[in-house]
Motif scaffolding. Structure first.
Motif, PDB file in Angstrom:
ATOM      1  N   MET A  30       0.806  -1.216   0.000  1.00  0.00           N
ATOM      2  CA  MET A  30       0.000   0.000   0.000  1.00  0.00           C
ATOM      3  C   MET A  30       0.838   1.265   0.000  1.00  0.00           C
ATOM      4  O   MET A  30       0.390   2.312  -0.469  1.00  0.00           O
ATOM      5  CB  MET A  30      -0.954  -0.017   1.189  1.00  0.00           C
ATOM      6  N   THR A  31       2.053   1.193   0.526  1.00  0.00           N
ATOM      7  CA  THR A  31       2.931   2.365   0.519  1.00  0.00           C
ATOM      8  C   THR A  31       3.796   2.426  -0.741  1.00  0.00           C
ATOM      9  O   THR A  31       4.570   3.360  -0.911  1.00  0.00           O
ATOM     10  CB  THR A  31       3.851   2.361   1.751  1.00  0.00           C
ATOM     11  N   GLU A  32       3.674   1.419  -1.598  1.00  0.00           N
ATOM     12  CA  GLU A  32       4.404   1.369  -2.869  1.00  0.00           C
ATOM     13  C   GLU A  32       5.918   1.463  -2.670  1.00  0.00           C
ATOM     14  O   GLU A  32       6.621   2.173  -3.376  1.00  0.00           O
ATOM     15  CB  GLU A  32       3.913   2.466  -3.824  1.00  0.00           C
ATOM     16  N   LEU A  33       6.402   0.720  -1.675  1.00  0.00           N
ATOM     17  CA  LEU A  33       7.845   0.668  -1.456  1.00  0.00           C
ATOM     18  C   LEU A  33       8.531  -0.191  -2.510  1.00  0.00           C
ATOM     19  O   LEU A  33       9.636   0.116  -2.966  1.00  0.00           O
ATOM     20  CB  LEU A  33       8.150   0.114  -0.063  1.00  0.00           C
ATOM     21  N   CYS A  34       7.901  -1.301  -2.859  1.00  0.00           N
ATOM     22  CA  CYS A  34       8.464  -2.179  -3.882  1.00  0.00           C
ATOM     23  C   CYS A  34       7.349  -2.993  -4.502  1.00  0.00           C
ATOM     24  O   CYS A  34       6.195  -2.944  -4.059  1.00  0.00           O
ATOM     25  CB  CYS A  34       9.544  -3.098  -3.295  1.00  0.00           C
ATOM     26  N   ASP A  35       7.681  -3.753  -5.535  1.00  0.00           N
ATOM     27  CA  ASP A  35       6.716  -4.642  -6.179  1.00  0.00           C
ATOM     28  C   ASP A  35       7.457  -5.913  -6.578  1.00  0.00           C
ATOM     29  O   ASP A  35       8.695  -5.945  -6.635  1.00  0.00           O
ATOM     30  CB  ASP A  35       6.102  -3.967  -7.410  1.00  0.00           C
ATOM     31  N   TYR A  36       6.696  -6.960  -6.846  1.00  0.00           N
ATOM     32  CA  TYR A  36       7.308  -8.223  -7.248  1.00  0.00           C
ATOM     33  C   TYR A  36       7.769  -8.142  -8.693  1.00  0.00           C
ATOM     34  O   TYR A  36       7.047  -7.666  -9.566  1.00  0.00           O
ATOM     35  CB  TYR A  36       6.315  -9.363  -7.066  1.00  0.00           C
ATOM     36  N   GLY A  49      10.404   3.635  -1.920  1.00  0.00           N
ATOM     37  CA  GLY A  49      11.325   2.721  -1.245  1.00  0.00           C
ATOM     38  C   GLY A  49      12.764   3.064  -1.535  1.00  0.00           C
ATOM     39  O   GLY A  49      13.620   3.023  -0.641  1.00  0.00           O
ATOM     40  N   TYR A  50      13.044   3.419  -2.796  1.00  0.00           N
ATOM     41  CA  TYR A  50      14.426   3.735  -3.145  1.00  0.00           C
ATOM     42  C   TYR A  50      14.867   5.045  -2.506  1.00  0.00           C
ATOM     43  O   TYR A  50      16.048   5.208  -2.161  1.00  0.00           O
ATOM     44  CB  TYR A  50      14.619   3.795  -4.662  1.00  0.00           C
ATOM     45  N   GLY A 266      29.103  -5.446   5.710  1.00  0.00           N
ATOM     46  CA  GLY A 266      28.011  -5.046   4.825  1.00  0.00           C
ATOM     47  C   GLY A 266      26.672  -4.905   5.529  1.00  0.00           C
ATOM     48  O   GLY A 266      26.389  -5.576   6.509  1.00  0.00           O
ATOM     49  N   VAL A 267      25.855  -4.000   4.975  1.00  0.00           N
ATOM     50  CA  VAL A 267      24.430  -3.895   5.309  1.00  0.00           C
ATOM     51  C   VAL A 267      23.667  -3.759   3.993  1.00  0.00           C
ATOM     52  O   VAL A 267      24.228  -3.370   2.973  1.00  0.00           O
ATOM     53  CB  VAL A 267      24.109  -2.699   6.233  1.00  0.00           C
ATOM     54  N   SER A 268      22.375  -4.068   4.045  1.00  0.00           N
ATOM     55  CA  SER A 268      21.604  -4.134   2.800  1.00  0.00           C
ATOM     56  C   SER A 268      20.242  -3.486   2.936  1.00  0.00           C
ATOM     57  O   SER A 268      19.888  -2.929   3.980  1.00  0.00           O
ATOM     58  CB  SER A 268      21.436  -5.599   2.386  1.00  0.00           C
ATOM     59  N   THR A 269      19.455  -3.624   1.866  1.00  0.00           N
ATOM     60  CA  THR A 269      18.088  -3.099   1.850  1.00  0.00           C
ATOM     61  C   THR A 269      17.187  -3.797   2.859  1.00  0.00           C
ATOM     62  O   THR A 269      16.038  -3.365   3.041  1.00  0.00           O
ATOM     63  CB  THR A 269      17.483  -3.215   0.441  1.00  0.00           C
ATOM     64  N   ARG A 270      17.662  -4.857   3.515  1.00  0.00           N
ATOM     65  CA  ARG A 270      16.838  -5.450   4.569  1.00  0.00           C
ATOM     66  C   ARG A 270      16.657  -4.456   5.729  1.00  0.00           C
ATOM     67  O   ARG A 270      15.745  -4.620   6.540  1.00  0.00           O
ATOM     68  CB  ARG A 270      17.416  -6.779   5.061  1.00  0.00           C
TER      69      ARG A 270
END
Length: 482
Positions: A30-36, A49-50, A266-270
């Motif tokens: 619903m917040t349009e952070l990402c999509d499949y 999201g980006y 390292g750290v990531s988008t998680r």
């Protein structure tokens, strides 16, 4: 009327208490952070999201450069022969590697791995670049995506392709490498707590849980609202493991040929997933102001009335000039109630309502997303007042998250207590250091060791292992984890 709209809008989000996993998926969608994406297990990170990831990148990148690191770019493809040089590393990543076997219509003479991580590439180049002690240290960082062919995926938390940074450094002495490993761990802790408002436990991983090819791995561990752990960042001391495999040697000051000592981190988008699951509520996201793409949104109320739009535009320019990330929502196709819900859902820290009655009194109504409360602030000096408010929201989100984590962390004296604790939180236990006990806890409770705090002496509360009852001098956190 606005209240009815809000209730109707928010019902699209599954309550956290009903199904936390579905709530997480609903919020992301619903917040349009990402999509499949069309590729299994991959995601498309959408602009909102980006924008969050860009804010995280900026905060990290500045700190990397302040600690003497430079950015670099390596290829995404790794020849199979390079991976095979470090056996433990290969064994750790073999099930997750995606392979390129053809170039156009021609079969390649050697398979190419889509990088799951870049140690092998850095090592290959370091072996060419390093000659003497004067070339050291080399402290590089790369921003990129990597591919790990995951069987079970969830947006941001675990995807086949994800975006991250990976730091790779080489040093002349083991002391320098260890200092680097712990320095970057502290950078991660500071960013997690002061930028993302994520309270974390900091410590060393067990041998079972360390990175493939590392001599020691350290982590920061955060607690999500369902009581599960999320590994939010790791640093690794490789010693000379990779240097020996890839022949990275240098001439020391004494004229001897020695192997370099290497680290990676390292750290990531998680981290975006961590923000959602730590701070989100039934209305959607709650973003810490430091990384919120929009810190304040201005909503004209009764925009058709004289002076409202003019005042809103003026306020937008003032706040923007003061350095705030601000947006003016002048949409005339949706109601004010819809706008309230929309920006609450997206987690914007502050909403500024500009209405004719408030303007007459020289004030605006401000909604703070962290507490879902409204306050009235004078128009004069509003930019400074909002900056102070945003600072308070940042601190309040951290306070709430830390209070929740502390309330869900308990000492476990025996296996029965440990089993109960890890159902909803973290168990702090005494552990003998035997992998068999780790395996037994994993098998019985589906809980894994997270990390050992550095202050082992000060944290001890008994002298026997929670699992086997033998002599124990290691304090370890156990939890179910993502």
């Amino acid at each position: 009327m606005a209240k009815e709209k809000k209730q109707e809008f928010v019902t699209h989000i599954t309550p956290r208490s009903e199904d936390f996993s579905q709530w997480y998926t609903d919020v992301i969608k619903m917040t349009e952070l990402c999509d499949y994406a069309p590729v299994r297990g991959c995601m498309v990170v959408r602009p909102y999201g980006y924008a969050i990831w860009e804010r995280i990148q900026a905060e990290l990148d500045r700190r990397f450069k302040e600690t003497g690191h430079e950015n670099i770019a390596m290829p995404m493809l790794i020849p199979e022969s390079l991976l095979l040089k470090e056996a433990e590393h290969v064994e750790g990543f073999a099930p997750e590697v995606a392979w390129v076997t053809h170039g156009g219509t021609e079969e390649l003479t050697e398979r190419l791995a889509v990088r799951p991580t870049s140690e092998t590439l850095f090592c290959t180049m370091y072996s060419k670049w390093v000659q003497t002690w004067r070339d050291l240290p080399m402290k590089y960082n790369q921003w990129c995506s990597v591919m790990r062919w995951e069987k079970a995926t969830r947006p941001f938390l675990r995807t086949s392709e994800f975006w991250w940074q990976e730091g790779h450094t080489i040093h002349a002495t083991p002391e320098e490498a260890q200092e680097e490993t712990l320095t970057m761990l502290e950078v991660y802790r500071e960013v997690a707590e002061n930028v993302l408002a994520l309270p974390v436990y900091v410590g060393q991983k067990s041998d079972k849980e360390k990175f493939a090819g590392a001599r020691a791995t350290y982590s920061i561990e955060a607690m999500m609202q369902d009581g599960k752990a999320l590994q939010a960042g790791t640093t690794h001391n490789f010693g000379t493991n990779f240097a020996e495999a890839y022949d990275i040697q240098f001439q020391s000051k004494e004229g001897k040929l020695e192997y370099v000592h290497e680290t990676s981190w390292g750290v990531s988008t998680r981290l975006i997933g961590a923000i959602i699951m730590t701070h989100g509520d039934e209305r959607g996201l709650r973003l810490p102001p430091v990384i919120a793409p929009i810190q304040a949104v201005i909503l004209p109320i009764a925009a058709h009335k004289p002076g409202v739009m003019e005042a809103s535009n003026d306020l937008f320019e003032q706040l923007k000039a003061a350095g705030l990330r601000v947006k003016l929502d002048d949409r005339d196709t949706v109601s004010a109630g819809f706008k309230f819900n929309d920006w609450e859902l997206k987690g914007v820290p502050v909403r500024v309502e500009v209405g004719p009655r408030d303007l007459e009194n020289g004030v605006v109504t401000v909604f703070r997303r962290d507490l879902c409360e409204k306050i009235t602030l004078p128009l004069e000096g509003l930019a400074d007042a909002l900056k102070n408010l945003l600072d308070d929201i940042q601190k309040e989100l951290f306070r709430q998250a830390k209070a929740f984590r502390d309330e869900k962390t308990f000492v476990a004296h025996n296996m029965e207590e440990l089993g109960e604790i890890v159902k909803t939180g973290f168990a702090k236990t005494m552990w003998c250091g035997d992998r068999a006990c780790e395996d037994a806890i994993k098998e019985q409770f589906n809980a894994s060791s997270r990390n050992m705090p550095f202050d082992q002496e000060g944290e001890r509360f008994q002298d026997t292992c929670v699992c086997c009852g033998k002599k124990a001098d290691k304090v370890m956190y156990f939890a179910k984890a993502y």
